[in-house]
Design an enzyme around this catalytic site. Structure first.
Site, PDB file in Angstrom:
ATOM      1  N   ASP A   1      13.359   4.512 -10.936  1.00  0.00           N
ATOM      2  CA  ASP A   1      13.314   4.132  -9.524  1.00  0.00           C
ATOM      3  C   ASP A   1      13.922   2.748  -9.354  1.00  0.00           C
ATOM      4  OD1 ASP A   1      12.805   4.427  -6.851  1.00  0.00           O
ATOM      5  OD2 ASP A   1      10.716   3.820  -6.974  1.00  0.00           O
TER       6      ASP A   1
ATOM      7  N   GLU B   1       0.860  -1.160   0.000  1.00  0.00           N
ATOM      8  CA  GLU B   1       0.000   0.000   0.000  1.00  0.00           C
ATOM      9  C   GLU B   1       0.903   1.218   0.000  1.00  0.00           C
ATOM     10  OE1 GLU B   1      -2.644  -0.290   3.246  1.00  0.00           O
ATOM     11  OE2 GLU B   1      -3.860   1.401   2.582  1.00  0.00           O
ATOM     12  N   GLY B   2       0.617   2.130  -0.875  1.00  0.00           N
ATOM     13  CA  GLY B   2       1.465   3.318  -0.916  1.00  0.00           C
ATOM     14  C   GLY B   2       0.641   4.540  -1.208  1.00  0.00           C
ATOM     15  N   GLY B   3       1.345   5.626  -1.517  1.00  0.00           N
ATOM     16  CA  GLY B   3       0.643   6.863  -1.789  1.00  0.00           C
ATOM     17  C   GLY B   3      -0.272   6.752  -2.987  1.00  0.00           C
ATOM     18  N   MET B   4       0.156   5.977  -3.933  1.00  0.00           N
ATOM     19  CA  MET B   4      -0.549   5.928  -5.207  1.00  0.00           C
ATOM     20  C   MET B   4      -1.757   5.007  -5.173  1.00  0.00           C
ATOM     21  SD  MET B   4      -0.241   7.300  -8.154  1.00  0.00           S
ATOM     22  CE  MET B   4      -0.627   6.888  -9.842  1.00  0.00           C
TER      23      MET B   4
ATOM     24  N   LYS C   1      -3.162  -3.866  -9.241  1.00  0.00           N
ATOM     25  CA  LYS C   1      -2.866  -2.536  -8.728  1.00  0.00           C
ATOM     26  C   LYS C   1      -4.088  -1.650  -8.938  1.00  0.00           C
ATOM     27  CE  LYS C   1       0.820   0.817  -8.540  1.00  0.00           C
ATOM     28  NZ  LYS C   1       2.212   1.053  -8.821  1.00  0.00           N
TER      29      LYS C   1
ATOM     30  N   VAL D   1      -1.791  -2.574  -3.853  1.00  0.00           N
ATOM     31  CA  VAL D   1      -1.518  -3.729  -4.703  1.00  0.00           C
ATOM     32  C   VAL D   1      -2.013  -4.973  -3.979  1.00  0.00           C
ATOM     33  CG1 VAL D   1       0.218  -5.004  -5.992  1.00  0.00           C
ATOM     34  CG2 VAL D   1       0.523  -2.566  -5.600  1.00  0.00           C
TER      35      VAL D   1
END
Lengths: 184, 851
Positions: free
Chosen positions: B202, B88-91, B109, B94
């Site tokens: 990245d 889990e992230g800012g975007m 995603k 998943v």
């Protein structure tokens, strides 16, 4: 170079507003994830993402003369807007308003968040009231609460002493706490 | 409530806070008089102050957690059913998901809060498109993509089970060779992405998983950038999320555009970690420009010289000096594994000088193209007209009329004539333009003629004439066909290319893009008009220095012009630009391959002893020069010179240019005496052709001056640069940046002799000229201000020096590819200046960065 007062915060172009929004959204989302996972040390410190956004936008002419601190200030405003907008959408959805189907798949079973959404909306309104009573204090709260500014940064931003910030903060916080109580 | 009351409330509140709790209420009762509302308000505030736990106390993190805590209840995405959260992230989130009908698994995603902003939706879509175009065994692939009914987009991709490439257990039993082989597989995947115009941006171990069978998989193209993305919004969008600082290239940390070279840097860091089990820098305390310890020192290993070079070349702070591509890195890994010498060379002073000199090379090459001999021009148009003729016969009487006209114009063009013929062609063109002007009652024909003539004028460098004719053509076409028409598009592209020629690059790009878009709307796919516009865009992007963007565009132009029936000369034209773009992007292998292809094409079209062939040889020479293979460069340039000399004679300006190129190759081999002799010959030719007072003579003198300065022949250098400046003064009346360069060079001669007072006013004049003639903040101005700063510093005039060095430093810092050595010089000088100005904090700042 001329110093910019808080009143001179530039109004970003639409494209940049959107960009800033998505940066702050992700910063808030990141923060939310770390709060939920019990990371007590996580604080609102929008340095990383917002700093990067600043690096990018500082090259556009509208931000060229904006210092990092003032940019962070703009970001704080954006964070407020993101959170208020999120709360507004959720409550209007609850009330069946809006007519949009956007949130049908989101978990609507909890009542608790709804109360907190209302609280966020009341804070937003109370800050608008405070801005009428004392604009500097409203700026201060916005910077501290939504922008993660610490005392020295806030003092620098508003061009007053740290003692003044501490005093203003204490009074404003107490007053806002009452204003955002349910039923006020 | 009004302001006054709020002030009163606060004042009473603060006073009460200072009192003992028991005495607060009595105090407030007295102060409030009968105003019970006031009293109640302040008492509530005191209570909140003491026990408060409102939203504000809980913090914005909590608020965010609540306001944004809209977890998805959706369990099914198309044929996939969610089983658990992977990350889990800012975007977004998943998920791990299964597909019952096929019994397969996938990672899903999902973009959360898609309503929040268009840029997030767009970026999500970009990642999806990026994955869609990549199909490589070492890159997690895209399976499926769709949108939920509420507008939430999602996509399914290959689920990869593995450990990060730097995982301890994985590395425990692997030798350096094993690690290098693993790393090589990563480089191959990255190279594949690059060849599909995708930069990852990245790269880090957590995005590079090694599966149980030892296969490598590259993940997370979440902030990848597609090189051919042209929409300006995409550009601001990219890199929204912060890359991981430990693996980011210095230019990424500075917030500058990332390129292939940034991925190469990240690969270097990963290699460093694989070799030493440690990161090169403390990620929390990384200074820009910081140099890592050599891997051999870090790992305390002897005999790692080549590994040091391999790793540190990939990680060079200056993108220009890294491996030019992942492919180049792979080659050196292979060399290492095979025990062969590496291609990367350790830094050396001669290389730095080479780098400085090569900046001018482009100008020379551009000039060479611009001044293409009249013979080449006639052949070019004959070929072009031959192609046009077929079209014309099939098309209309209108085109035939134009064709006849143009052919008549060139009839009698003597292909063996010397440069004086330029004048005759100009006369012919002028006559043609006058005749075309008389065709007011045939506006269509007139427009065609103006367009063709404008183009020829532009080729001859008569840009003002070209400008008015091309605009006349555009106006007529607009009134004939309306705003949207292939002919209008053609005119836009032509004017765009003219702007390109006039170095008004931004406007050029805008016009060419307009023309290209219009062509695409108005013409069937694959039409030559689209190809020509695509080619033009690629050329403009290249001239803007945006090689990464230019390459895919030019590849498209090449593709379109490879279609059967397209004149070979047109294809060659696009290949020529593509070869150039690869060259400037540092892809020497690709450029060399293309130039070889061009060489054989041109030999086929024009014969083996044609100037175009010489042009290709010159480019091949330049590539060798870049690689530091100076004897080979010399060989190519001598071959080119032989052709040029045979074609144009030994007293033609192109011969002089050829001599100069050979001289430069000799200079790099430190054969200064021979170089000086050739340059003297070149100078004689230019003087004979153009007279004593001419910019080309000045340019030849400048070359001689540089050599003299390098050889410390200060007297000669001074005389030569003085003459250069005089020529520019009389030709341009001092209103040209070249005048500034001449003065700055002369000043440098004085600086070399420690005559700082003499240098100072010259630098100042040069800066003044740059300010008047170049865009603000130009590199030339920056470098000269740093030099001026040094001249002042040496005179102990620290405050003045500070002003100049700092201004120069700021200008250079803003450059996309700043000259690193000058940045360093500025830092060192500023360090000294601030020390002497008694500002140790500032001094420390600069000295720390000056390593």
């Amino acid at each position: 170079m001329r110093k910019r007062g808080p009143k001179d915060v530039p109004v970003p172009a639409r494209k940049n507003v959107d960009y800033l929004f998505s940066v702050t959204y992700e910063e808030l989302r990141r923060l939310a994830v770390s709060v939920k996972s019990g990371d007590q040390a996580s604080t609102l410190n929008p340095t990383a993402l917002v700093h990067e956004a600043w690096l990018k936008l500082a090259r556009s002419s509208e931000f060229a003369a904006t210092s990092h601190l003032h940019f962070k200030r703009i970001a704080a405003r954006a964070m407020r807007q993101v959170l208020v907008e999120a709360a507004r959408r959720r409550t209007s959805q609850k009330r069946g308003g809006g007519g949009e189907a956007v949130f049908v798949t989101f978990d609507e079973s909890l009542d608790q968040p709804a109360a907190q959404d209302e609280e966020m909306l009341r804070l937003d309104r109370a800050l608008d009231d405070l801005a009428r009573l004392n604009p500097r204090q409203a700026d201060m709260v916005e910077a501290r609460f939504f922008g993660g500014f610490d005392i020295p940064e806030t003092a620098q931003l508003l061009e007053v002493s740290e003692a003044t910030i501490l005093r203003d903060w204490r009074a404003a916080k107490a007053w806002l706490a009452i204003e955002i109580r349910p039923g006020q | 409530m009004d302001r006054e009351r709020w002030e009163k409330i606060q004042s009473l509140f603060h006073h009460a806070v200072g009192l003992d709790p028991p005495s607060r209420t009595p105090y407030l009762e007295t102060e409030c008089g009968g105003d019970t509302q006031l009293l109640a308000q302040i008492l509530s505030m005191l209570e909140e102050d003491e026990h408060g736990s409102s939203l504000i106390d809980r913090g914005a993190g909590q608020a965010a957690a609540q306001a944004l805590d809209a977890s998805l209840s959706q369990r099914e995405f198309g044929p996939y059913r969610i089983q658990r959260v992977l990350g889990e992230g800012g975007m977004g989130i998943v998920y791990f998901a299964g597909r019952e009908d096929l019994g397969s698994v996938a990672a899903i995603k999902v973009l959360r809060d898609a309503w929040m902003s268009p840029s997030r939706r767009e970026r999500f879509a970009v990642e999806q498109r990026t994955l869609a175009r990549l199909s490589h065994p070492s890159i997690a692939r895209l399976y499926d993509a769709d949108t939920l009914p509420d507008g939430t987009p999602w996509f399914a991709m290959e689920y990869v089970e593995g450990v990060p490439i730097t995982n301890d257990c994985l590395l425990l039993h692997s030798s350096i060779q094993d690690r290098l082989r693993l790393f090589r597989a990563v480089c191959e995947a990255v190279q594949y992405a690059h060849s599909h115009a995708v930069i990852h941006r990245d790269l880090k171990p957590s995005n590079i998983l090694v599966q149980a069978d030892g296969a490598v998989k590259l993940l997370d193209f979440g902030i990848a950038k597609q090189l051919d993305q042209t929409d300006s919004q995409h550009r601001t969008l990219t890199g929204l999320r912060l890359m991981t600082p430990a693996y980011a290239a210095p230019e990424q940390i500075r917030g500058q555009e990332a390129g292939i070279y940034s991925d190469v840097y990240s690969l270097g860091v990963i290699l460093y970690e694989l070799l030493t089990d440690q990161l090169p820098f403390d990620a929390n305390n990384r200074q820009p420009g910081q140099e890592p310890l050599k891997p051999s020192q870090r790992a305390r290993r002897a005999g790692w010289g080549d590994l040091d070079v391999l790793c540190l070349t990939a990680m060079h702070n200056d993108p220009q000096r890294r491996y030019g591509s992942a492919e180049a890195l792979i080659r050196d890994i292979d060399h290492y594994l095979a025990g062969q010498p590496l291609e990367a060379r350790p830094d050396s002073a001669s290389y730095r000088i080479g780098k400085f000199l090569r900046r001018n090379q482009r100008a020379v090459a551009a000039a060479a193209v611009l001044f293409a001999g009249i013979t080449g021009l006639v052949i070019y148009y004959t070929v072009r007209l031959a192609a046009a003729r077929n079209e014309a016969l099939a098309e209309s009487a209108r085109t035939q009329r134009v064709l006849r006209f143009t052919l008549n114009l060139f009839q009698g063009g003597d292909k063996d004539a010397g440069p004086a013929t330029n004048l005759r062609v100009t006369e012919l063109l002028d006559r043609g333009a006058a005749e075309a002007g008389a065709l007011e009652n045939e506006p269509e024909v007139q427009a065609e003629l103006y367009a063709s003539l404008g183009e020829v004028y532009a080729k001859l460098g008569l840009l003002d004439r070209a400008d008015s004719l091309l605009h006349a053509a555009l106006d007529r076409r607009k009134s004939l066909f309306g705003e949207e028409h292939p002919r209008v598009a053609e005119s836009l592209v032509q004017i765009g290319l003219l702007r390109d020629n006039q170095a008004k690059l931004e406007e050029a790009e805008m016009l060419v893009r307009q023309g290209l878009e219009m062509s695409k709307r108005k013409l069937p796919p694959g039409h030559p008009g689209i190809a020509a516009a695509t080619h033009a865009l690629g050329k403009v992007l290249q001239d803007r220095g945006r090689y990464g963007e230019a390459i895919p565009v030019l590849q498209e132009a090449v593709r379109l012009r490879s279609a059967p029936g397209v004149a070979k000369a047109a294809l060659a034209e696009s290949l020529f630009e593509l070869a150039g773009a690869h060259f400037y992007a540092g892809n020497y292998d690709r450029s060399e391959e293309l130039n070889r292809r061009l060489l054989s094409m041109h030999r086929e079209i024009y014969g083996a002893r044609h100037p175009m062939v010489a042009e290709d040889l010159i480019n091949l020479g330049a590539i060798q020069q870049e690689r530091g293979n100076y004897p080979e460069a010399e060989r190519y340039h001598r071959q080119a010179l032989a052709i040029t000399e045979a074609f144009y004679g030994d007293s033609h300006h192109k011969t002089a240019t050829g001599l100069t190129l050979v001289a430069r190759a000799l200079g790099y081999q430190k054969r200064h005496q021979e170089a000086a002799e050739l340059l003297a010959r070149a100078l004689l030719i230019q003087e004979k052709v153009f007279g004593k007072i001419h910019p080309r003579v000045a340019s030849a003198l400048n070359e001689m001056g540089v050599v003299a300065l390098v050889r410390a022949n200060y007297k000669e250098a001074e005389a030569v640069f003085t003459r250069t400046a005089e020529i520019y003064r009389s030709v341009y009346a001092g209103k040209h940046y070249l005048m500034g360069i001449a003065l700055a060079n002369l000043a440098s001669v004085y600086m070399a002799q420690k005559q700082d007072r003499r240098a100072e006013p010259l630098f100042r004049q040069a800066i003044e000229i740059y300010k008047q003639t170049l865009p603000p903040g130009h590199l030339n101005e920056g470098i000269t201000r740093i030099k001026l700063g040094r001249a002042l510093l040496r005179q102990d005039r620290f405050a003045e020096a500070e002003q100049e060095s700092l201004a120069g430093y700021e200008i250079l810092s803003r450059q996309a590819n700043p000259s690193v050595s000058w940045l360093q010089n500025a830092r060192e000088d500023l360090g000294v200046i601030y020390t002497r100005l008694n500002q140790p904090d500032k001094a420390k700042k600069f000295l720390a960065r000056a390593k």
